[in-house]
Scaffold this motif. Structure first.
Motif, short mmCIF file in Angstrom:
data_model
loop_
_atom_site.label_atom_id
_atom_site.label_comp_id
_atom_site.label_asym_id
_atom_site.label_seq_id
_atom_site.Cartn_x
_atom_site.Cartn_y
_atom_site.Cartn_z
N SER A 46 9.41 41.72 8.04
CA SER A 46 9.53 41.28 9.42
C SER A 46 8.20 41.45 10.14
O SER A 46 7.56 42.50 10.04
CB SER A 46 10.61 42.10 10.13
OG SER A 46 10.77 41.66 11.46
N PRO B 255 13.16 41.80 2.94
CA PRO B 255 12.44 40.84 3.78
C PRO B 255 11.36 41.55 4.60
O PRO B 255 11.53 42.70 4.98
CB PRO B 255 13.53 40.25 4.68
CG PRO B 255 14.61 41.26 4.69
CD PRO B 255 14.54 42.00 3.38
N VAL C 123 11.41 32.47 8.19
CA VAL C 123 12.51 32.14 9.10
C VAL C 123 12.22 32.82 10.43
O VAL C 123 11.72 33.95 10.45
CB VAL C 123 13.86 32.66 8.54
CG1 VAL C 123 14.98 32.36 9.49
CG2 VAL C 123 14.15 32.08 7.18
N LEU C 124 12.53 32.13 11.52
CA LEU C 124 12.40 32.75 12.84
C LEU C 124 13.67 33.53 13.15
O LEU C 124 14.77 33.01 13.01
CB LEU C 124 12.22 31.67 13.92
CG LEU C 124 10.80 31.24 14.23
CD1 LEU C 124 10.82 30.16 15.30
CD2 LEU C 124 9.95 32.38 14.68
N LYS C 125 13.51 34.79 13.56
CA LYS C 125 14.64 35.61 14.01
C LYS C 125 14.35 35.98 15.46
O LYS C 125 13.61 36.94 15.72
CB LYS C 125 14.77 36.88 13.17
CG LYS C 125 15.11 36.63 11.73
CD LYS C 125 16.60 36.53 11.55
CE LYS C 125 16.87 36.23 10.10
NZ LYS C 125 18.10 36.65 9.60
N GLY C 126 14.86 35.19 16.39
CA GLY C 126 14.50 35.39 17.80
C GLY C 126 13.05 34.96 17.97
O GLY C 126 12.67 33.84 17.68
N LYS C 127 12.21 35.89 18.44
CA LYS C 127 10.78 35.60 18.58
C LYS C 127 10.00 36.09 17.37
O LYS C 127 8.82 35.78 17.22
CB LYS C 127 10.22 36.26 19.84
CG LYS C 127 10.73 35.62 21.10
CD LYS C 127 9.99 36.15 22.30
CE LYS C 127 10.38 35.37 23.53
NZ LYS C 127 9.29 35.10 24.42
N ASP C 128 10.64 36.92 16.52
CA ASP C 128 9.95 37.51 15.39
C ASP C 128 10.05 36.61 14.16
O ASP C 128 10.88 35.72 14.08
CB ASP C 128 10.53 38.89 15.08
CG ASP C 128 10.36 39.86 16.23
OD1 ASP C 128 9.52 39.60 17.11
OD2 ASP C 128 11.08 40.87 16.27
N LEU C 129 9.18 36.90 13.20
CA LEU C 129 9.10 36.12 11.98
C LEU C 129 9.62 36.96 10.83
O LEU C 129 9.25 38.13 10.70
CB LEU C 129 7.64 35.73 11.73
CG LEU C 129 7.32 34.75 10.64
CD1 LEU C 129 7.90 33.38 10.97
CD2 LEU C 129 5.82 34.64 10.48
N GLU C 130 10.49 36.40 10.01
CA GLU C 130 10.99 37.11 8.84
C GLU C 130 10.56 36.35 7.59
O GLU C 130 10.83 35.16 7.46
CB GLU C 130 12.50 37.27 8.89
CG GLU C 130 13.01 38.28 7.87
CD GLU C 130 14.44 38.67 8.16
OE1 GLU C 130 15.33 38.09 7.52
OE2 GLU C 130 14.66 39.55 9.01
#
Length: 177
Positions: free
Chosen positions: A114, A112, A97-104
């Motif tokens: 990150s 999870p 899942v994308l969280k802002g620009k980061d990947l989770e």
């Protein structure tokens, strides 16, 4: 003569190349890249192409010739087209899942995972089981994709984990009764 090193590098329209001693800068529509090159290698722009030359036929110069040409060619390709690597996630409950620009990433751990996006890298998640890593620096794209894969490499029994698109995972037979 090096087969790779002697090939000229075409410079497309819209790309400017700055050549200084031991430093090559490439500017293009997607951004700017700099690379330090060995002091013995010479990069020269002749019209719409770049040529890399070496001073002698010694072993170290022959090795550096092809390397320097490949690095400069990758910079030119990066600022015009960019690079991307696609990762596939396999396993029940494994997803990204994308969280802002980061990947989770949910990879079967109790927490999870990150993955922060380094400068110059962007992630895209078209499906929860696919991750696309994009950027203009070929080395940084590859390192980031390898770091994501390292979080849960594919295991040989069920094939669960993160793999490159099209990567073959040798499967093993489990234990027999």
């Amino acid at each position: 003569m090096s087969r790779i090193g002697r090939k000229p590098i075409p410079v497309p329209a819209g790309v400017t190349v700055g050549i200084q001693p031991e430093l090559v800068t490439v500017n293009g529509p997607k951004g700017e890249l700099q690379e330090r090159i060995h002091r013995d290698m010479t990069v020269a722009q002749e019209g719409e192409e770049l040529l890399v030359t070496r001073p002698t036929d010694r072993g170290e110069h022959r090795a550096l010739h092809g390397l320097t040409r490949s690095l400069v060619a990758n910079m030119v390709e990066g600022v015009t087209d960019g690079f991307q690597k696609t990762l596939e996630i396999q396993g029940v409950g494994y997803r990204a899942v994308l969280k802002g620009k980061d990947l989770e990433l949910a990879l079967g751990y109790s927490h999870p995972v990150s993955v922060p996006a380094p400068a110059g890298i962007e992630f895209e998640v078209p499906q929860p089981t696919r991750v696309i890593v994009r950027g203009i620096d070929k080395q940084l794209v590859g390192e980031t994709a390898a770091y994501i894969r390292k979080q849960r490499p594919p295991e040989p029994y069920k094939g669960k984990g993160i793999r490159y698109e099209g990567e073959y995972v040798a499967r093993k037979v489990g234990k027999r009764a």
